[in-house]
Design an enzyme around this catalytic site. Sequence first.
Site, mmCIF file in Angstrom:
data_model
loop_
_atom_site.group_PDB
_atom_site.id
_atom_site.type_symbol
_atom_site.label_atom_id
_atom_site.label_comp_id
_atom_site.label_asym_id
_atom_site.label_seq_id
_atom_site.Cartn_x
_atom_site.Cartn_y
_atom_site.Cartn_z
ATOM 1 N N PRO A 1 -27.110 -7.554 -9.890
ATOM 2 C CA PRO A 1 -27.167 -6.179 -9.372
ATOM 3 C C PRO A 1 -25.911 -5.820 -8.582
ATOM 4 O O PRO A 1 -25.581 -6.481 -7.613
ATOM 5 C CB PRO A 1 -28.380 -6.222 -8.445
ATOM 6 C CG PRO A 1 -28.447 -7.646 -7.980
ATOM 7 C CD PRO A 1 -27.958 -8.478 -9.128
ATOM 8 N N ASP B 1 -28.377 -3.662 -6.003
ATOM 9 C CA ASP B 1 -28.380 -4.438 -4.763
ATOM 10 C C ASP B 1 -28.256 -3.455 -3.608
ATOM 11 O O ASP B 1 -27.292 -2.694 -3.556
ATOM 12 C CB ASP B 1 -27.172 -5.392 -4.775
ATOM 13 C CG ASP B 1 -27.369 -6.551 -3.828
ATOM 14 O OD1 ASP B 1 -28.407 -6.584 -3.129
ATOM 15 O OD2 ASP B 1 -26.477 -7.414 -3.770
ATOM 16 N N TRP C 1 -27.608 -12.211 -0.414
ATOM 17 C CA TRP C 1 -27.445 -13.057 -1.603
ATOM 18 C C TRP C 1 -28.771 -13.715 -1.983
ATOM 19 O O TRP C 1 -28.982 -14.082 -3.128
ATOM 20 C CB TRP C 1 -26.396 -14.150 -1.375
ATOM 21 C CG TRP C 1 -25.017 -13.614 -1.224
ATOM 22 C CD1 TRP C 1 -24.325 -13.469 -0.050
ATOM 23 C CD2 TRP C 1 -24.141 -13.162 -2.265
ATOM 24 N NE1 TRP C 1 -23.078 -12.944 -0.309
ATOM 25 C CE2 TRP C 1 -22.940 -12.746 -1.653
ATOM 26 C CE3 TRP C 1 -24.263 -13.053 -3.651
ATOM 27 C CZ2 TRP C 1 -21.858 -12.242 -2.370
ATOM 28 C CZ3 TRP C 1 -23.193 -12.554 -4.370
ATOM 29 C CH2 TRP C 1 -22.001 -12.150 -3.731
ATOM 30 N N GLN D 1 -18.338 -15.150 -8.382
ATOM 31 C CA GLN D 1 -19.787 -15.313 -8.205
ATOM 32 C C GLN D 1 -20.240 -16.763 -8.321
ATOM 33 O O GLN D 1 -21.419 -17.039 -8.143
ATOM 34 C CB GLN D 1 -20.551 -14.451 -9.208
ATOM 35 C CG GLN D 1 -20.308 -12.967 -9.039
ATOM 36 C CD GLN D 1 -20.825 -12.444 -7.719
ATOM 37 O OE1 GLN D 1 -21.717 -13.028 -7.114
ATOM 38 N NE2 GLN D 1 -20.252 -11.362 -7.236
ATOM 39 N N TRP E 1 -23.535 -15.138 -6.520
ATOM 40 C CA TRP E 1 -24.782 -14.940 -7.232
ATOM 41 C C TRP E 1 -25.150 -16.117 -8.133
ATOM 42 O O TRP E 1 -26.305 -16.510 -8.223
ATOM 43 C CB TRP E 1 -24.680 -13.651 -8.050
ATOM 44 C CG TRP E 1 -25.977 -13.200 -8.647
ATOM 45 C CD1 TRP E 1 -27.139 -12.946 -7.986
ATOM 46 C CD2 TRP E 1 -26.242 -12.955 -10.029
ATOM 47 N NE1 TRP E 1 -28.102 -12.538 -8.876
ATOM 48 C CE2 TRP E 1 -27.583 -12.538 -10.133
ATOM 49 C CE3 TRP E 1 -25.463 -13.038 -11.189
ATOM 50 C CZ2 TRP E 1 -28.169 -12.210 -11.359
ATOM 51 C CZ3 TRP E 1 -26.055 -12.692 -12.400
ATOM 52 C CH2 TRP E 1 -27.396 -12.287 -12.476
ATOM 53 N N LYS F 1 -3.033 -7.938 -7.199
ATOM 54 C CA LYS F 1 -4.415 -7.551 -6.993
ATOM 55 C C LYS F 1 -4.485 -6.027 -6.834
ATOM 56 O O LYS F 1 -3.646 -5.437 -6.170
ATOM 57 C CB LYS F 1 -4.933 -8.215 -5.716
ATOM 58 C CG LYS F 1 -6.296 -8.848 -5.877
ATOM 59 C CD LYS F 1 -6.686 -9.610 -4.639
ATOM 60 C CE LYS F 1 -8.146 -9.357 -4.320
ATOM 61 N NZ LYS F 1 -8.590 -10.081 -3.133
ATOM 62 N N LYS G 1 -7.029 -0.272 -3.021
ATOM 63 C CA LYS G 1 -6.826 1.137 -2.681
ATOM 64 C C LYS G 1 -5.593 1.269 -1.800
ATOM 65 O O LYS G 1 -4.820 2.202 -1.938
ATOM 66 C CB LYS G 1 -8.067 1.677 -1.960
ATOM 67 C CG LYS G 1 -9.197 1.943 -2.933
ATOM 68 C CD LYS G 1 -10.181 2.971 -2.378
ATOM 69 C CE LYS G 1 -11.325 3.175 -3.356
ATOM 70 N NZ LYS G 1 -12.585 2.623 -2.872
#
Length: 1012
Positions: A47, A86, A551, A588, A592, A625, A628
């Site tokens: 999620p 999530d 998590w 992850q 996750w 990377k 913003k």
Amino acid sequence: MFHPVSSKVNFPQVEEKILSLWKENNAFERSVEARQGGRRFVLYEGPPTVNGSPGIHHVLARVFKDVIPRYKALKGCYTQRMAGWDTHGLPIELEVEKELGLSSKAQIEEHGVAQFNARCRESVFGYLKEWEAMTERIAFWVDLKHPYITMDNKYIETVWWAIKQMWDKGLIYQGYKVTPHCPRCGTSLSSHEVALGYQDADDPSVYIKFRVSDRAVREHLRKFGARPDLPTYLLAWTTTPWTLPGNTALAVAADAEYAVVEVGDEYLILASALLGSVGLESYKVVAKVNGSDLVHLQYEPLFNPHRYGVERRHMSPGLPLQEPVRDLTYSIIATDFVSMEEGTGIVHMAPAYGEVDYNAGVENGLDFVHPVDLQGIITGTYPFSGKFVKEADPLILDDLKSRGLLLRSETIRHTYPFCWRCETPLLYYAKQTWYIKTTAVKERLIAGNEEINWYPEHIKYGRFGDWLENNVDWAFSRERYWGTPLPIWRCESCDKYECIGGVQELESKPEFSGLLKQLLDLHRPFVDELTFDCPECGAKMRRVPEVIDCWFDSGAMPIAQWHYPFENERLLEDGRFPADYICEAVDQTRGWFYSLHAISTLLFNRPCFKNVICLGHILDARGEKMSKAKGNVVEPWAVINKYGADALRWYCLTASPPGNVRRFSEGVVAEVTRRFLLTLWNVYSFFVTYANIDRFTPSPEEAPSSQSELDRWIISELNQLIVDVDTALDSYNPTEAGRKIESFVDYLSNWYVRRSRRRFWKSESDADKLSAYTTLYQCLVTLSKLLAPFTPFLAEELYQNLVCSAFPEAPDSVHLTDFPVADKGKIDQRLAADTRLAMKVSSLGRAARSQAGIKVRQPLAKVLVKVGSSKEREGLRRLMPQVLDELNVKGLEFGDEAEFDKPGYSVNSEGGYTAAVPTEISPELQAEGLAREIVHRLQMMRRSAGFDIADYITTYYQGEAYVRQVMEDFADYIKQETLSRELIEGTPEKGAFTESYKLGNYDILLGVKHLD
Ligand SMILES: [Zn+2]
Ligand SMILES: [Zn+2]
């Protein structure tokens, strides 16, 4: 008739049309339901948190999540897949804090937890519409109408149930341990969260002097001729000056050699091995001792806590408070972790601020001094009290310097953990936290990993395997507000704890009070009001204040998305658990992927996913990377609106293997559009255009075997492609599968169609022409099915036009069809190899021509060829017409080395293969070459004039005698190729489209006019 297809295409427009078609006929729902009863294939959707716009990395993950279940559905699997969101945790809280202008937990509580959480609940879905729109637009087929949401009461109830299972097994405990703590967020982070946030940082690097208080030392030094009136210091090094007030010991290595050196009018003690690296300008070694000689020596603390109103505890059970002592001293201990690589060989120990220090404190019975609060502010009455620790650093150093206790101070750049959400430097604190004892099942975690297929494979024993090998208990409580409340109640009076595993269980507790029956929100502060009586002493039991790590929420989704075991109690047996497939980015592994694996192992003693694609990170075009702040973020919407979702999907799936780090820019999507999508589109457009002219209607019956080598070859390649794509997708390798499709399309366009153009072009309809249509039709229809999981829009476009329009009884979407089955009998390896050879020789021959500056339109007498074996000669002889045609030569001969050396040839070789063309051109061939040039010009003029491909015309020409001769000699050929009824010498009639050319040495005026 098929819908006309222009060679100019606007993919986004085509896709919008397909999207409404799918919506109209519920294509997704039906593609799932049609397979009910088939073997289940389960995707777990990891999620996302939807309080920000989806980025390009989300698109990447969603495309990979989509391709496999789509394939499985075509193969007949029942592939229910549920979207998930999530909704808990710090990221949401941080956003709301910012919005409300709050900056600490105290301010949140002042504002009111109920209002704060209400705002969190609203803000969770701030970007939900955009996420849904993006999910739909990129055709990630997942059930958006019935998503699981981690903040729903039912979801929370399952999470409570899971925690209760662990509690009952004795796997949950409260530990007084050093945990990485974010002072801004005011909460502990788990080790997998810490792993997410390492950054390079500048910190102080300082050498501090601790004054030895022992008389005995001075007496001892006197033996070496040292002056007893001079002070002696132990030199230690640190990068965290703010921990110095918490110092309660110094550690040495027992078996290392330490030097006592005279510097100015004092003595310093440090490791001999590090004498050269602490920057002493001049010194005299007066004595050498062993580390063990230093153990138990007493020294004066830099800051006696009692003078600054800070308490001092002893590190024995219960951490008893110690009485104030005016002349407090601490002692030196020996440990096995003292480094002789950096520092001074004497380590400053602050048991409150580091796991190693804490453990050494317990072992050695040290004092525990902790003058920093949970916001990272120094307490007590130090000159630097009230400051945030990092801001206190320079003040502490000033203070030490003024007292002559600072030897040297510089800065160091090193890697330091930061909060992965708010980028505040983490502090290591000893405090009480709830743990899950994952170390108790470490062996099971490792054994379970054996059953998981990782793509790429190295993650299994690398990143993930290492993580399991180094497993530490999961610090899973958070001192926060917006999260699943930890379902543990504590007796106010006798300290009894109870864990609650469900709403009914809670309501059935003795003297339960609160408003749960009417209460529809299982969050703070409402659950905090729920109390019941202690079964031991009858006093009130209240919930502990913590919420849990989000998590844990997402890791519990295999059961919580189904409200197990309160509903769907057969979940573990009916094929919905474990998942066949999950996919997320590589970060992850400790997020996750780990929380899924840990929870499943703790609850059910087995893994909950079988296959996992682990995606590499996406960087910008220069390998940096995207962020913003840097302004180098590529917005997925911009790319999709310009090139379409299929282009982006195809890029994601085929540009590089999923595990690789990839560099992304708009340019790479433009490139795949040109190289693949437009190539395929042109073949499709070509087919439809000619098929409509010839009124070709596909037959439902299988076509008889073609006499044409070209047809048999491309059908062989097509069947091989089905096998390859099936095999690759079955082993979770969409990249390999996609690349096979791409090279097939290249064959189809650049060899099959090119070599077959004349067959479609000729005016009479015969068996050969029909066979070409049937073959190309079969290729395109099969491609549409093979492409359905990859580029679902383009696949649908092809299928709708080529199949649905001709066969009304066929499934009404390509996504409802069955995956193609290869006819292996039609795979002809020999023919495939021979055709590759013909292509190879043709490419060498073309290069030989261009080397000699002879255009392809100029016919040549022959090509002279050298190949590897007699078998290859035989193969090439069989396919000779294709090579002759492609190279525009009249004959093909095999030659040996000697012949290639003769003058008069342009020769080209590569890897043992050679092709050569004669550079001399006979007058006959020259005339034929001119005729071909004229045809080419006329064809271009037809296009410029806007004629339809099948329109008949009149052609006019004017030129010198040679030109007239060529026009007459090749009149039939020119008429046929240009659909000219007549070739008329003279001034073109009014209304004709005219152009003048210089072809070789000849001027020519041409005109074309449409026949009404
Ligand atoms: Zn933080
Ligand atoms: Zn009690």
